[in-house]
Design an enzyme around this catalytic site. Structure first.
Site, PDB file in Angstrom:
ATOM      1  N   CYS A   1     -44.862  10.507   3.139  1.00  0.00           N
ATOM      2  CA  CYS A   1     -43.422  10.746   3.207  1.00  0.00           C
ATOM      3  C   CYS A   1     -43.043  11.942   2.338  1.00  0.00           C
ATOM      4  O   CYS A   1     -43.648  12.195   1.290  1.00  0.00           O
ATOM      5  CB  CYS A   1     -42.677   9.522   2.695  1.00  0.00           C
ATOM      6  SG  CYS A   1     -42.891   8.082   3.739  1.00  0.00           S
TER       7      CYS A   1
ATOM      8  N   CYS B   1     -42.359  11.556  -1.530  1.00  0.00           N
ATOM      9  CA  CYS B   1     -43.464  11.043  -2.344  1.00  0.00           C
ATOM     10  C   CYS B   1     -44.738  11.871  -2.165  1.00  0.00           C
ATOM     11  O   CYS B   1     -45.836  11.398  -2.490  1.00  0.00           O
ATOM     12  CB  CYS B   1     -43.742   9.583  -1.997  1.00  0.00           C
ATOM     13  SG  CYS B   1     -42.288   8.553  -2.114  1.00  0.00           S
TER      14      CYS B   1
ATOM     15  N   CYS C   1     -39.825   0.096  -1.147  1.00  0.00           N
ATOM     16  CA  CYS C   1     -39.556   1.094  -0.101  1.00  0.00           C
ATOM     17  C   CYS C   1     -40.722   1.129   0.895  1.00  0.00           C
ATOM     18  O   CYS C   1     -40.528   1.090   2.108  1.00  0.00           O
ATOM     19  CB  CYS C   1     -39.345   2.462  -0.758  1.00  0.00           C
ATOM     20  SG  CYS C   1     -38.855   3.742   0.398  1.00  0.00           S
ATOM     21  N   CYS C   2     -41.959   1.169   0.371  1.00  0.00           N
ATOM     22  CA  CYS C   2     -43.136   1.161   1.259  1.00  0.00           C
ATOM     23  C   CYS C   2     -43.190  -0.144   2.054  1.00  0.00           C
ATOM     24  O   CYS C   2     -43.607  -0.157   3.210  1.00  0.00           O
ATOM     25  CB  CYS C   2     -44.425   1.309   0.450  1.00  0.00           C
ATOM     26  SG  CYS C   2     -44.787   2.989  -0.066  1.00  0.00           S
TER      27      CYS C   2
ATOM     28  N   CYS D   1     -49.926   2.768  -0.168  1.00  0.00           N
ATOM     29  CA  CYS D   1     -48.587   2.334   0.214  1.00  0.00           C
ATOM     30  C   CYS D   1     -48.502   0.832   0.431  1.00  0.00           C
ATOM     31  O   CYS D   1     -47.421   0.269   0.472  1.00  0.00           O
ATOM     32  CB  CYS D   1     -48.150   3.050   1.482  1.00  0.00           C
ATOM     33  SG  CYS D   1     -49.207   2.687   2.879  1.00  0.00           S
TER      34      CYS D   1
HETATM   35  S1  SF4 Z   1     -44.127   6.770   0.626  1.00  0.00           S
HETATM   36 FE1  SF4 Z   1     -42.187   6.979  -0.558  1.00  0.00          FE
HETATM   37  S2  SF4 Z   1     -40.535   7.289   0.934  1.00  0.00           S
HETATM   38 FE2  SF4 Z   1     -42.374   6.607   2.060  1.00  0.00          FE
HETATM   39  S3  SF4 Z   1     -42.079   4.459   2.298  1.00  0.00           S
HETATM   40 FE3  SF4 Z   1     -43.301   4.707   0.415  1.00  0.00          FE
HETATM   41  S4  SF4 Z   1     -41.856   4.928  -1.317  1.00  0.00           S
HETATM   42 FE4  SF4 Z   1     -40.700   5.105   0.630  1.00  0.00          FE
END
Ligand code: SF4
Length: 437
Positions: A395, A398, A314-315, A421
């Site tokens: 985010c 998280c 996701c990151c 991240c």
């Molecule tokens: S901090 Fe969480 S929501 Fe944001 S990009 Fe990374 S995993 Fe995804």
């Protein structure tokens, strides 16, 4: 209508709008689920925070994949006997990992205040501002509870097991922190740095460390922006709790310096509003908001829930890849990381090499006290979530509040080993050449 947050009257930035009411430009509005379903595409193009209103027969699961788009979810309590909104509050926190504001409105009794708080409800709309005192009293009436809730308090039955539980490792919230090597990079990914470029950035780091290592943060930035990398350097900012310090320094050196802001589309609405407020106040003229590639999101995160299963991936698609693209034109970039933030940042150099670029961390040696002094001295506004316990803000799904005594980034990816991240991952070969200042 008066709003209560933690027992105190609080300013309400949100406005409830009926289904047939126009939505004024820039106004943070709360709309009904019906309106969201009817006008979803139009609402997504608004350049203003959006909140969602749910009736007691509308479960949050109806919008599970969209929840991160809302800065607030307002739950209606139509009558005293209807307890469905209590369940929805718990589901929002426990099942959907919703980190935005949950508010309650409607028919709410004083005796329900404490339980709402325990379920993760942040705010309550009340008819009379004098109810703030009642909230405060109600919050302190009980100290031991039979039922578990979304807060950290242990129910009575569990208190006996406290010592044993304290020794257990915490359960990760994220199921899989696997690296992302099994997913192909995007087709338009910028090329990797060549060995020659890496060697050149290493040489610059050594030379700059010697030449500029003694300079204060503003002077170091001025040297980089005006002399060494004229037109070839950008600042990357999260507009988080301490970002205003570096941004203010830049505004005094070069207000038109490119400032890259990564909008992962999972951020708090408060962060977006804070960005706009700060940019206007200090006069930055070149803030570039960068977003993930919609194709990558469609292919790898179609439901918007990837953070709960593969946080690293996701990151990668929401932060690392967009930043790679945004930094492609530059030979150097500036970050706001500090050593006092701990963990891997505890040994942060002021000047380092990364992926063939020079990376400047002017505030590496700054303490929290020094940053606070700078805020006061220059009248800089604070991120609105800081007072609510969010000491490091990323985010929404998280980021958690930081408890007293915890390290400042303890709320990031809480309960997992993840602490960065990925945008600051430096290949081992290059980290050896970091200046170490
Ligand atoms: S901090 Fe969480 S929501 Fe944001 S990009 Fe990374 S995993 Fe995804």
């Amino acid at each position: 209508m008066p709003l209560i947050r933690g027992g105190n009257l609080a300013e309400d930035q949100w406005v409830h709008r009926a289904d047939d009411e126009p939505l004024p430009d820039g106004e943070p509005v709360i709309v009904s689920l019906d309106r969201w379903k009817r006008d979803r595409e139009t609402l997504l193009t608004r350049n203003a925070p959006l909140g969602l209103r749910l009736k007691s027969d509308q479960a949050p699961s109806q919008v599970a994949g969209d929840l991160d788009r809302f800065g607030v979810v307002a739950l209606e309590f139509p009558t005293f006997k209807d307890g469905r909104a209590f369940s929805y509050a718990k589901l929002l926190r426990d099942r959907h990992h919703y980190r935005g504001e949950v508010r309650a409105f409607g028919h709410i009794l004083r005796d329900q205040y404490l339980y709402l708080d325990r379920l993760g409800v942040d705010t309550i709309e009340v008819k009379d501002a004098r109810q703030a005192d009642e909230w405060k009293t109600a919050m302190g009436e009980y100290s031991v509870f039979y039922q578990p809730a979304a807060d950290a308090r242990r129910p009575a039955m569990n208190l006996r097991r406290r010592v044993a539980e304290a020794l257990k490792p915490s359960r990760p919230d994220f199921e899989d922190l696997a690296p992302v090597g099994d997913v192909l990079p995007p087709k338009d990914a910028p090329p990797k740095a060549t060995p020659a470029r890496i060697a050149a950035s290493d040489a610059k780091v050594r030379s700059f460390s010697h030449k500029y290592g003694h300079l204060s943060a503003p002077k170091l930035m001025a040297a980089m922006i005006e002399t060494e990398f004229t037109g070839n350097i950008a600042l990357v900012s999260s507009f988080g709790t301490e970002a205003a310090v570096l941004l203010h320094m830049v505004s005094e050196i070069a207000p038109d310096l490119p400032v890259v802001f990564l909008d992962t589309q999972k951020l708090f609405g408060e962060t977006l509003r804070y960005r706009d407020q700060l940019v206007g106040q200090i006069g930055l003229t070149n803030v570039q908001t960068v977003r993930p590639d919609p194709e990558r999101l469609r292919a790898l995160d179609p439901k918007g829930m990837l953070f709960s299963s593969r946080a690293n991936l996701c990151c990668q698609i929401r932060k690392v890849e967009p930043l790679d693209r945004a930094l492609a034109p530059y030979d150097a970039w500036i970050t706001g990381r500090k050593r006092y933030q701990g963990r891997r940042r505890a040994v942060l150099p002021v000047i380092e090499a990364a992926e063939g670029r020079v990376k400047i961390n002017p505030l590496a040696g700054w303490s929290k006290d020094l940053l606070d002094e700078y805020f006061t001295e220059h009248g800089l506004p604070r991120h609105p979530l800081e007072a609510d316990g969010y000491l490091s803000i990323g985010c929404m799904p998280c980021t958690d509040r930081v408890r007293p005594g915890e390290d400042v980034r303890a709320g990031r990816w809480r309960g997992t080993d993840k602490d960065e991240c990925g945008i600051h991952e430096t290949p081992a070969a290059q980290s050896l050449t970091s200046s170490g200042l």
